[in-house]
Motif scaffolding. Structure first.
Motif, PDB file in Angstrom:
ATOM      1  N   SER A 112      29.007  45.360  39.516  1.00  0.00           N
ATOM      2  CA  SER A 112      29.598  46.628  39.923  1.00  0.00           C
ATOM      3  C   SER A 112      30.789  46.380  40.844  1.00  0.00           C
ATOM      4  O   SER A 112      30.657  45.678  41.850  1.00  0.00           O
ATOM      5  CB  SER A 112      28.559  47.485  40.634  1.00  0.00           C
ATOM      6  N   PRO A 113      31.948  46.946  40.540  1.00  0.00           N
ATOM      7  CA  PRO A 113      33.140  46.728  41.372  1.00  0.00           C
ATOM      8  C   PRO A 113      33.170  47.651  42.590  1.00  0.00           C
ATOM      9  O   PRO A 113      34.110  48.419  42.801  1.00  0.00           O
ATOM     10  CB  PRO A 113      34.286  47.033  40.401  1.00  0.00           C
ATOM     11  N   THR A 114      32.122  47.563  43.417  1.00  0.00           N
ATOM     12  CA  THR A 114      31.952  48.499  44.529  1.00  0.00           C
ATOM     13  C   THR A 114      33.135  48.458  45.495  1.00  0.00           C
ATOM     14  O   THR A 114      33.613  49.497  45.948  1.00  0.00           O
ATOM     15  CB  THR A 114      30.655  48.189  45.290  1.00  0.00           C
ATOM     16  N   PHE A 115      33.621  47.273  45.798  1.00  0.00           N
ATOM     17  CA  PHE A 115      34.708  47.141  46.767  1.00  0.00           C
ATOM     18  C   PHE A 115      36.064  46.979  46.078  1.00  0.00           C
ATOM     19  O   PHE A 115      37.074  47.508  46.548  1.00  0.00           O
ATOM     20  CB  PHE A 115      34.435  45.966  47.707  1.00  0.00           C
ATOM     21  N   ALA A 116      36.090  46.259  44.961  1.00  0.00           N
ATOM     22  CA  ALA A 116      37.352  46.098  44.225  1.00  0.00           C
ATOM     23  C   ALA A 116      37.732  47.374  43.483  1.00  0.00           C
ATOM     24  O   ALA A 116      38.890  47.576  43.128  1.00  0.00           O
ATOM     25  CB  ALA A 116      37.240  44.934  43.240  1.00  0.00           C
ATOM     26  N   MET A 173      33.612  54.514  41.071  1.00  0.00           N
ATOM     27  CA  MET A 173      34.333  55.588  41.739  1.00  0.00           C
ATOM     28  C   MET A 173      33.592  56.122  42.971  1.00  0.00           C
ATOM     29  O   MET A 173      33.916  57.199  43.459  1.00  0.00           O
ATOM     30  CB  MET A 173      34.578  56.737  40.748  1.00  0.00           C
ATOM     31  N   TYR A 174      32.634  55.351  43.477  1.00  0.00           N
ATOM     32  CA  TYR A 174      31.835  55.822  44.611  1.00  0.00           C
ATOM     33  C   TYR A 174      32.697  56.170  45.821  1.00  0.00           C
ATOM     34  O   TYR A 174      32.438  57.145  46.531  1.00  0.00           O
ATOM     35  CB  TYR A 174      30.807  54.756  44.996  1.00  0.00           C
ATOM     36  N   ARG A 175      33.750  55.374  46.053  1.00  0.00           N
ATOM     37  CA  ARG A 175      34.598  55.568  47.228  1.00  0.00           C
ATOM     38  C   ARG A 175      35.811  56.444  46.962  1.00  0.00           C
ATOM     39  O   ARG A 175      36.644  56.639  47.847  1.00  0.00           O
ATOM     40  CB  ARG A 175      35.048  54.199  47.766  1.00  0.00           C
ATOM     41  N   VAL A 176      35.934  56.934  45.751  1.00  0.00           N
ATOM     42  CA  VAL A 176      37.092  57.759  45.398  1.00  0.00           C
ATOM     43  C   VAL A 176      36.818  59.204  45.803  1.00  0.00           C
ATOM     44  O   VAL A 176      35.851  59.808  45.360  1.00  0.00           O
ATOM     45  CB  VAL A 176      37.382  57.661  43.887  1.00  0.00           C
ATOM     46  N   THR A 177      37.699  59.754  46.644  1.00  0.00           N
ATOM     47  CA  THR A 177      37.477  61.106  47.160  1.00  0.00           C
ATOM     48  C   THR A 177      38.633  62.053  46.881  1.00  0.00           C
ATOM     49  O   THR A 177      38.574  63.219  47.264  1.00  0.00           O
ATOM     50  CB  THR A 177      37.232  61.076  48.677  1.00  0.00           C
ATOM     51  N   GLY A 178      39.688  61.586  46.231  1.00  0.00           N
ATOM     52  CA  GLY A 178      40.822  62.463  45.960  1.00  0.00           C
ATOM     53  C   GLY A 178      41.788  61.821  44.980  1.00  0.00           C
ATOM     54  O   GLY A 178      41.584  60.706  44.501  1.00  0.00           O
ATOM     55  N   TRP A 179      42.854  62.542  44.678  1.00  0.00           N
ATOM     56  CA  TRP A 179      43.825  62.077  43.676  1.00  0.00           C
ATOM     57  C   TRP A 179      44.480  60.769  44.073  1.00  0.00           C
ATOM     58  O   TRP A 179      44.710  59.904  43.232  1.00  0.00           O
ATOM     59  CB  TRP A 179      44.884  63.151  43.437  1.00  0.00           C
ATOM     60  N   GLU A 182      31.315  54.090  36.649  1.00  0.00           N
ATOM     61  CA  GLU A 182      30.165  54.430  37.482  1.00  0.00           C
ATOM     62  C   GLU A 182      30.584  55.486  38.495  1.00  0.00           C
ATOM     63  O   GLU A 182      31.726  55.571  38.906  1.00  0.00           O
ATOM     64  CB  GLU A 182      29.650  53.184  38.209  1.00  0.00           C
ATOM     65  N   TRP A 183      29.624  56.320  38.917  1.00  0.00           N
ATOM     66  CA  TRP A 183      29.878  57.412  39.854  1.00  0.00           C
ATOM     67  C   TRP A 183      30.949  58.352  39.321  1.00  0.00           C
ATOM     68  O   TRP A 183      31.854  58.782  40.037  1.00  0.00           O
ATOM     69  CB  TRP A 183      30.258  56.876  41.241  1.00  0.00           C
ATOM     70  N   ALA A 184      30.807  58.692  38.042  1.00  0.00           N
ATOM     71  CA  ALA A 184      31.757  59.614  37.411  1.00  0.00           C
ATOM     72  C   ALA A 184      31.676  61.011  38.021  1.00  0.00           C
ATOM     73  O   ALA A 184      32.584  61.821  37.809  1.00  0.00           O
ATOM     74  CB  ALA A 184      31.501  59.678  35.904  1.00  0.00           C
ATOM     75  N   GLU A 185      30.621  61.291  38.782  1.00  0.00           N
ATOM     76  CA  GLU A 185      30.511  62.585  39.466  1.00  0.00           C
ATOM     77  C   GLU A 185      31.748  62.874  40.310  1.00  0.00           C
ATOM     78  O   GLU A 185      32.141  64.034  40.479  1.00  0.00           O
ATOM     79  CB  GLU A 185      29.280  62.608  40.391  1.00  0.00           C
TER      80      GLU A 185
END
Length: 202
Positions: free
Chosen positions: A59-63, A79-85, A106-109
């Motif tokens: 899983s590319p959690t940090f990269a 996309m866990y850390r993605v919060t905006g455009w 992952e974390w497509a939500e």
């Protein structure tokens, strides 16, 4: 493939991914929904194997993104850390999408508003410690929107017209204004505001 699958082991989850890989082609997007420890990365490992790749899948959690190569390339997003455009754009997501890669997310939500309408949506939930229920959302043409728009002076466009465009390309195509660093002059009847992508804002 069946729309509901009961996985009772890591091997079964990976096998589901191998079978899913048979359907994937250039431009395919697989979006995973589910919390931590649900087996999303295991399924990506199965997809990679099904595509004949011998990559070390993690899983590319940090990269945020791993490119495993292949023809077409398999690109794995977390996309866990993605919060905006701005976060999403910085991952190269739109560039990989435009290039015709196979994307697994992952974390497509966190980026539902930016998913192509025909993305394969996989929901995984835990039934007990070792059993996962894997549910594949059925795609009905026109049932999902790729970007969420507040339109003034435009009719709502079909999802397919937007699915391959990044923010700047959308600016050039429709001459709209988007809350980013690119600006184009508009008449009042042409303004389009792009809403935030995270689910909590929808």
């Amino acid at each position: 493939m069946e729309s509901t699958y009961r996985s009772e082991s890591v091997a079964m989850t990976e096998e589901y991914g191998r079978q899913l890989a048979k359907e994937l082609k250039s431009g395919s997007v697989v979006a995973f929904f589910g919390g931590m420890g649900m087996g999303k990365t295991q399924m990506v490992r199965g997809i990679a194997a099904g595509l004949g790749l011998h990559a070390e899948v993690s899983s590319p959690t940090f990269a945020l993104v791993h490119d495993y190569g292949g023809q077409p390339p398999l690109v794995h997003f977390d996309m866990y850390r993605v919060t905006g455009w701005e976060d999403l754009y910085s991952t190269g997501y739109f560039d990989y999408l435009d290039a015709g890669c196979i994307l697994v997310i992952e974390w497509a939500e966190n980026i539902q508003a930016a998913l192509p309408a025909d993305a394969v949506r996989i929901h995984i939930r835990q039934l007990d410690d070792s059993v996962r229920l894997i549910e594949r959302e059925q795609f009905v043409h026109g049932s999902a929107i790729t970007f969420v728009f507040l339109l003034v002076g435009f009719d709502r466009q079909s999802p397919g017209e937007f699915q391959s465009f990044g923010r700047h390309q959308l600016c050039r195509k429709f001459q709209e204004t988007i809350p980013c660093e690119c600006h184009h002059p508009l008449s009042g009847s042409q303004q389009i505001a792009l809403l935030p992508i995270t689910r909590r804002h929808l």
